[in-house]
Design a protein around this motif. Structure first.
Motif, PDB file in Angstrom:
ATOM      1  N   LEU A 138      25.387 -61.988 -72.572  1.00  0.00           N
ATOM      2  CA  LEU A 138      24.494 -60.953 -73.101  1.00  0.00           C
ATOM      3  C   LEU A 138      23.199 -61.163 -72.341  1.00  0.00           C
ATOM      4  CD1 LEU A 138      25.485 -59.265 -75.523  1.00  0.00           C
ATOM      5  CD2 LEU A 138      24.169 -60.760 -77.013  1.00  0.00           C
ATOM      6  N   ILE A 139      22.876 -60.213 -71.427  1.00  0.00           N
ATOM      7  CA  ILE A 139      21.649 -60.435 -70.661  1.00  0.00           C
ATOM      8  C   ILE A 139      20.629 -59.358 -70.990  1.00  0.00           C
ATOM      9  CG2 ILE A 139      22.834 -61.636 -68.782  1.00  0.00           C
ATOM     10  CD1 ILE A 139      22.616 -59.107 -67.140  1.00  0.00           C
ATOM     11  N   GLY A 140      19.383 -59.660 -70.689  1.00  0.00           N
ATOM     12  CA  GLY A 140      18.320 -58.717 -71.005  1.00  0.00           C
ATOM     13  C   GLY A 140      16.992 -59.427 -70.964  1.00  0.00           C
ATOM     14  N   ALA A 141      15.941 -58.626 -70.850  1.00  0.00           N
ATOM     15  CA  ALA A 141      14.611 -59.200 -70.717  1.00  0.00           C
ATOM     16  C   ALA A 141      14.160 -59.841 -72.030  1.00  0.00           C
ATOM     17  CB  ALA A 141      13.622 -58.112 -70.304  1.00  0.00           C
ATOM     18  N   ASN A 142      13.043 -60.529 -71.963  1.00  0.00           N
ATOM     19  CA  ASN A 142      12.424 -61.112 -73.143  1.00  0.00           C
ATOM     20  C   ASN A 142      12.146 -60.012 -74.169  1.00  0.00           C
ATOM     21  OD1 ASN A 142      11.415 -63.122 -74.620  1.00  0.00           O
ATOM     22  ND2 ASN A 142       9.533 -63.414 -73.449  1.00  0.00           N
ATOM     23  N   GLY A 143      12.549 -60.258 -75.420  1.00  0.00           N
ATOM     24  CA  GLY A 143      12.279 -59.283 -76.471  1.00  0.00           C
ATOM     25  C   GLY A 143      13.313 -58.185 -76.592  1.00  0.00           C
ATOM     26  N   ALA A 144      14.384 -58.251 -75.809  1.00  0.00           N
ATOM     27  CA  ALA A 144      15.412 -57.205 -75.853  1.00  0.00           C
ATOM     28  C   ALA A 144      16.202 -57.249 -77.161  1.00  0.00           C
ATOM     29  CB  ALA A 144      16.358 -57.353 -74.666  1.00  0.00           C
ATOM     30  N   GLY A 145      16.290 -58.415 -77.767  1.00  0.00           N
ATOM     31  CA  GLY A 145      17.020 -58.543 -79.031  1.00  0.00           C
ATOM     32  C   GLY A 145      18.209 -59.495 -78.953  1.00  0.00           C
TER      33      GLY A 145
ATOM     34  N   LEU B 239      26.005 -64.045 -65.062  1.00  0.00           N
ATOM     35  CA  LEU B 239      27.033 -63.096 -64.624  1.00  0.00           C
ATOM     36  C   LEU B 239      28.081 -63.799 -63.760  1.00  0.00           C
ATOM     37  CD1 LEU B 239      24.861 -59.947 -63.849  1.00  0.00           C
ATOM     38  CD2 LEU B 239      26.338 -60.376 -65.822  1.00  0.00           C
ATOM     39  N   ALA B 240      27.644 -64.836 -63.036  1.00  0.00           N
ATOM     40  CA  ALA B 240      28.578 -65.532 -62.151  1.00  0.00           C
ATOM     41  C   ALA B 240      29.687 -66.240 -62.930  1.00  0.00           C
ATOM     42  CB  ALA B 240      27.819 -66.533 -61.284  1.00  0.00           C
ATOM     43  N   ILE B 241      29.393 -66.718 -64.113  1.00  0.00           N
ATOM     44  CA  ILE B 241      30.444 -67.440 -64.846  1.00  0.00           C
ATOM     45  C   ILE B 241      31.078 -66.588 -65.949  1.00  0.00           C
ATOM     46  CG2 ILE B 241      29.374 -69.691 -64.393  1.00  0.00           C
ATOM     47  CD1 ILE B 241      28.694 -69.762 -67.432  1.00  0.00           C
ATOM     48  N   ALA B 242      30.505 -65.403 -66.242  1.00  0.00           N
ATOM     49  CA  ALA B 242      31.004 -64.615 -67.370  1.00  0.00           C
ATOM     50  C   ALA B 242      32.241 -63.811 -66.983  1.00  0.00           C
ATOM     51  CB  ALA B 242      29.910 -63.676 -67.875  1.00  0.00           C
ATOM     52  N   ASP B 243      33.173 -63.707 -67.938  1.00  0.00           N
ATOM     53  CA  ASP B 243      34.291 -62.783 -67.728  1.00  0.00           C
ATOM     54  C   ASP B 243      33.780 -61.356 -67.848  1.00  0.00           C
ATOM     55  OD1 ASP B 243      36.433 -64.772 -67.583  1.00  0.00           O
ATOM     56  OD2 ASP B 243      35.910 -65.184 -69.668  1.00  0.00           O
ATOM     57  N   ARG B 244      33.026 -61.125 -68.913  1.00  0.00           N
ATOM     58  CA  ARG B 244      32.442 -59.802 -69.112  1.00  0.00           C
ATOM     59  C   ARG B 244      31.005 -59.978 -69.551  1.00  0.00           C
ATOM     60  NH1 ARG B 244      33.888 -57.066 -73.109  1.00  0.00           N
ATOM     61  NH2 ARG B 244      34.781 -58.795 -74.271  1.00  0.00           N
ATOM     62  N   ALA B 245      30.227 -58.894 -69.427  1.00  0.00           N
ATOM     63  CA  ALA B 245      28.821 -59.004 -69.812  1.00  0.00           C
ATOM     64  C   ALA B 245      28.303 -57.683 -70.363  1.00  0.00           C
ATOM     65  CB  ALA B 245      27.976 -59.443 -68.618  1.00  0.00           C
ATOM     66  N   TYR B 246      27.270 -57.793 -71.182  1.00  0.00           N
ATOM     67  CA  TYR B 246      26.581 -56.624 -71.731  1.00  0.00           C
ATOM     68  C   TYR B 246      25.111 -56.756 -71.393  1.00  0.00           C
ATOM     69  CZ  TYR B 246      30.789 -56.089 -74.588  1.00  0.00           C
ATOM     70  OH  TYR B 246      32.081 -55.929 -75.015  1.00  0.00           O
ATOM     71  N   VAL B 247      24.494 -55.623 -71.052  1.00  0.00           N
ATOM     72  CA  VAL B 247      23.062 -55.630 -70.757  1.00  0.00           C
ATOM     73  C   VAL B 247      22.320 -55.006 -71.939  1.00  0.00           C
ATOM     74  CG1 VAL B 247      21.245 -54.859 -69.198  1.00  0.00           C
ATOM     75  CG2 VAL B 247      23.523 -55.415 -68.304  1.00  0.00           C
ATOM     76  N   LEU B 248      21.350 -55.769 -72.455  1.00  0.00           N
ATOM     77  CA  LEU B 248      20.618 -55.347 -73.645  1.00  0.00           C
ATOM     78  C   LEU B 248      19.207 -54.922 -73.248  1.00  0.00           C
ATOM     79  CD1 LEU B 248      21.748 -55.548 -76.517  1.00  0.00           C
ATOM     80  CD2 LEU B 248      20.450 -57.636 -76.821  1.00  0.00           C
ATOM     81  N   GLU B 249      18.779 -53.764 -73.769  1.00  0.00           N
ATOM     82  CA  GLU B 249      17.405 -53.327 -73.527  1.00  0.00           C
ATOM     83  C   GLU B 249      16.838 -52.792 -74.828  1.00  0.00           C
ATOM     84  OE1 GLU B 249      16.713 -50.393 -70.363  1.00  0.00           O
ATOM     85  OE2 GLU B 249      17.344 -51.970 -68.975  1.00  0.00           O
ATOM     86  N   THR B 250      15.721 -53.314 -75.244  1.00  0.00           N
ATOM     87  CA  THR B 250      15.046 -52.917 -76.489  1.00  0.00           C
ATOM     88  C   THR B 250      16.015 -52.525 -77.603  1.00  0.00           C
ATOM     89  OG1 THR B 250      14.786 -50.669 -75.640  1.00  0.00           O
ATOM     90  CG2 THR B 250      12.905 -52.159 -75.394  1.00  0.00           C
ATOM     91  N   GLY B 251      16.895 -53.450 -77.907  1.00  0.00           N
ATOM     92  CA  GLY B 251      17.753 -53.277 -79.082  1.00  0.00           C
ATOM     93  C   GLY B 251      18.975 -52.423 -78.879  1.00  0.00           C
ATOM     94  N   LYS B 252      19.248 -52.034 -77.639  1.00  0.00           N
ATOM     95  CA  LYS B 252      20.448 -51.218 -77.377  1.00  0.00           C
ATOM     96  C   LYS B 252      21.215 -51.802 -76.200  1.00  0.00           C
ATOM     97  CE  LYS B 252      18.563 -46.714 -78.749  1.00  0.00           C
ATOM     98  NZ  LYS B 252      17.134 -46.707 -78.334  1.00  0.00           N
ATOM     99  N   ILE B 253      22.540 -51.605 -76.212  1.00  0.00           N
ATOM    100  CA  ILE B 253      23.332 -52.004 -75.050  1.00  0.00           C
ATOM    101  C   ILE B 253      23.321 -50.841 -74.064  1.00  0.00           C
ATOM    102  CG2 ILE B 253      25.677 -52.435 -74.241  1.00  0.00           C
ATOM    103  CD1 ILE B 253      25.998 -54.214 -76.725  1.00  0.00           C
ATOM    104  N   VAL B 254      22.833 -51.131 -72.843  1.00  0.00           N
ATOM    105  CA  VAL B 254      22.688 -50.037 -71.874  1.00  0.00           C
ATOM    106  C   VAL B 254      23.748 -50.098 -70.781  1.00  0.00           C
ATOM    107  CG1 VAL B 254      20.235 -49.706 -72.277  1.00  0.00           C
ATOM    108  CG2 VAL B 254      20.982 -51.382 -70.578  1.00  0.00           C
TER     109      VAL B 254
END
Ligand SMILES: Nc1ncnc2c1ncn2[C@@H]1O[C@H](COP(=O)(O)OP(=O)(O)O)[C@@H](O)[C@H]1O
Ligand SMILES: [Mg+2]
Lengths: 236, 368
Positions: A33-40, A199-214
């Motif tokens: 689960l990746i995303g900037a600081n404060g993404a949730g 991302l290099a070690i993850a099978d799958r990933a989600y990108v989080l931005e201000t409380g939503k998956i984008v």
């Protein structure tokens, strides 16, 4: 399915921190689960752990809803969080911290064996076993935090920014360890700001931005995605 | 904007610390001079008197320490001062008193003494029962106090908790007065714990009575403190209590049931206060609804003096306060009725010179 999160809405008072988040994790996977600081990101993990209650939505672990289950019971079921900033018990020794990790276990012999295997993985901790947690270096604290998590025999391990504040060499080490833990059969939900490594070690990933998956996809796909490169990988 | 304010705050802090140290030295030198005058120059009292005072101070200090531990445990885990804690101790004292009363009316005639009652026929069992009853009542009082009065306010501002605690204190005091009447009750001990009896020791030509009740209290409170220390340092519950005190969220991520640990902390605090209450009855001989008030605030003083939140600090603070209070008036050459004033002057002194207490960390300054 190991973990299924559906339309999660979480508030801090008036702050709408998670605005309808859905994702899942299959047995044996590393999901990032990746995303900037404060993404949730931490809010997601704390809701899965039962520390926060969602206003809407559901969290299911091994096909049972857990979003109204108290945190200690979620731990008993095998969902273990290694929190952001390690959260080592500073006035307790390394050994005592590890014993806290095994809090839900009662078999003394088993706890001793588990501690031995943590010391085998992190030999630095063995040297410092009687030192107070607060006196360890950042890297040692992260090892202790992960070791403490392993003491509980996680089925699903939630890692909140394990690379935060560590030197590049230590970051490599920690990610190797995460992969190793995964290969030994533990599913992992990995929260990171260090998108490259995650991302290099993850099978799958989600990108989080201000409380939503984008965005979502396999780790490799996201590593090649121009908008991910632009926003999270330093845009080269 | 930000920088200058913060440096001037730091400057003020440093000045304040110098002033505190200075005040500490001045007051310390004055007190030492005064004590030197009274003890060495005037020599109003012989060594036997000092032994007598010191001993009664240790006995009293043991009870203060047991109560102070309760303040410190609860503060450590909830960051609140449980001002009803003295009343919890008072309920324990009543528990002991009523147990003795009940046992006194159970006949247990023997061949040589047909008038014998249970209290004197089985003094050890009687004392054990008194402690069991007193400790249970206080432990339950602590448990329900938290559950009914404090738990609903877990997320409320701390001031509200404090006011609630004061309210609970007044409530319990009045409840006890309503139930048991306002008059002071004489605690009738088993004959072997007669308050006038003890070992006679000769100190510099004078007899000093070392009372059985006093030694009994001192030994018991010491054992209980050792027991508590082992519980906190060596057991799983103790580890959980320390973890919850350090970080509740992380403790619950370890699988600790935080509410349950808080309940148990109140039970343990109550139990120790209950033991102190029964001792108070046995050693001092009088109980009423007001019994917990002064020991309560003095134990609070002791906990602050040792460093609130710090368990060895509470033990040390309790013992020190007991001794200072017992020796103080004589050593300073002032009226004996001023012993309570000494205790509270110490609180003020500690707050001026070392607000974090003797063994406490410098939390207050870091948090500024
Ligand atoms: N305890 C809190 N009280 C109020 N707002 C909070 C709290 N914790 C987090 N937030 C807010 O919720 C949002 C998500 O925070 P968080 O989950 O910590 O983000 P991340 O872990 O991705 O950095 C942020 O806007 C943050 O300011
Ligand atoms: Mg975070």
């Amino acid at each position: 399915m190991m973990l299924k999160v559906e339309s999660l809405q979480v508030f801090y008072g008036a702050i709408h921190a998670l605005q309808g988040i859905s994702f899942h994790l299959e047995k044996g996977e590393i999901v990032a689960l990746i995303g900037a600081n404060g993404a949730g990101k931490s809010t997601v993990l704390n809701t899965v752990s039962g520390i926060l209650r969602p206003r809407e939505g559901a969290v299911a672990f091994e096909d049972q809803e857990i979003h109204e289950v108290p945190p200690q019971e979620i731990v008993r079921r095998g969902v273990i969080q290694v929190p952001e900033g390690r959260k080592i018990f500073s006035r307790m020794t390394v050994t005592e911290n590890l014993e806290m990790g095994a809090y839900t276990h009662t078999d003394r012999a088993e706890i001793a064996r588990d501690m031995e295997s943590v010391f085998e993985r992190f030999s630095r901790l063995r040297e410092r076993r009687n030192q107070l947690g607060g006196t360890l270096s950042g890297g040692e604290q992260q090892m202790l935090a992960i070791g403490r998590g392993l003491m509980a025999h996680p089925t699903l391990l939630l890692l909140d920014e394990p690379s935060m504040g560590l030197s590049p060499i230590l970051v490599e080490q920690i990610f190797d360890i995460i992969q190793d833990i995964n290969e030994q059969g533990t599913s992992i939900l990995l929260v990171e700001q260090n998108a490259q490594m995650a991302l290099a070690i993850a099978d799958r990933a989600y990108v989080l931005e201000t409380g939503k998956i984008v965005m979502q996809g396999t780790g490799d796909d996201l590593l090649k995605d121009p908008s991910v490169i632009e926003a999270y990988l330093g845009g080269h | 904007m930000d920088k200058p304010t913060s440096t001037s705050t730091q400057g003020r802090l440093r000045l304040e610390r110098y002033l505190r140290t200075f005040a500490g030295i001045v007051i310390g030198v004055f007190l030492l001079w005064r004590v030197y005058n009274v003890i060495v120059l005037q020599q109003n009292f012989g060594a036997d008197t000092w032994v007598r005072f010191g001993l009664s101070g240790l006995i009293l200090g043991g009870m203060y320490a047991l109560i102070a531990i309760g303040y410190t445990l609860v503060y450590g885990i909830m960051f609140m001062i449980n001002f009803a804690h003295g009343e919890v101790m008072m309920l324990g004292a009543f528990g002991g008193f009523f147990t003795f009363e009940a046992l006194r009316f159970i006949p247990a005639p023997t061949l040589s003494n047909p008038e014998y009652n249970f209290l004197n026929a089985h003094p050890f069992i009687s004392v054990l029962l008194a402690f069991l009853v007193g400790i249970s009542i206080s432990a339950m009082a602590g448990y329900f106090l938290e559950k009914i009065a404090y738990r609903p306010l877990r997320r409320a501002p701390r001031l509200i908790l404090l006011i609630t605690a004061i309210g609970a204190s007044i409530f319990l005091q009045n409840l006890a007065m309503l139930l048991f009447g306002p008059q002071r009750k004489n605690v009738v001990n088993p004959d072997i714990l007669d308050r006038g009896a003890g070992w006679i020791v000769n100190v510099s030509g004078n007899d000093v009575l070392i009372s059985y009740t006093g030694i009994f209290s001192l030994v018991l409170s010491t054992l209980l403190m050792i027991g508590l220390y082992i519980l906190v340092q060596r057991t799983k519950l103790g580890r959980a209590m320390r973890a919850v005190a350090l970080d509740k969220n992380t403790a619950s991520l370890m699988g600790v049931d935080v509410d349950n640990v808080i309940s148990k902390t109140f039970i343990i605090s109550g139990a120790l206060a209950g033991a102190a209450g029964v001792m108070w009855g046995i050693h001092m001989g009088l109980v009423n609804h007001y019994t917990g008030f002064l020991p309560g605030i003095k134990a609070f003083t002791a906990a602050v003096m040792g460093g609130i939140g710090n368990i060895p600090g509470a033990m040390l603070g309790g013992m020190l306060l007991g001794v200072i209070e017992a020796i103080g008036p004589a050593a300073l050459g002032i009226d004996f009725q001023l012993k309570d004033v000494i205790a509270f002057s110490i609180l003020v002194l500690v707050l001026i010179v070392r607000p974090s207490g003797i063994l406490g960390e410098k939390l207050s300054e870091e948090k500024l």
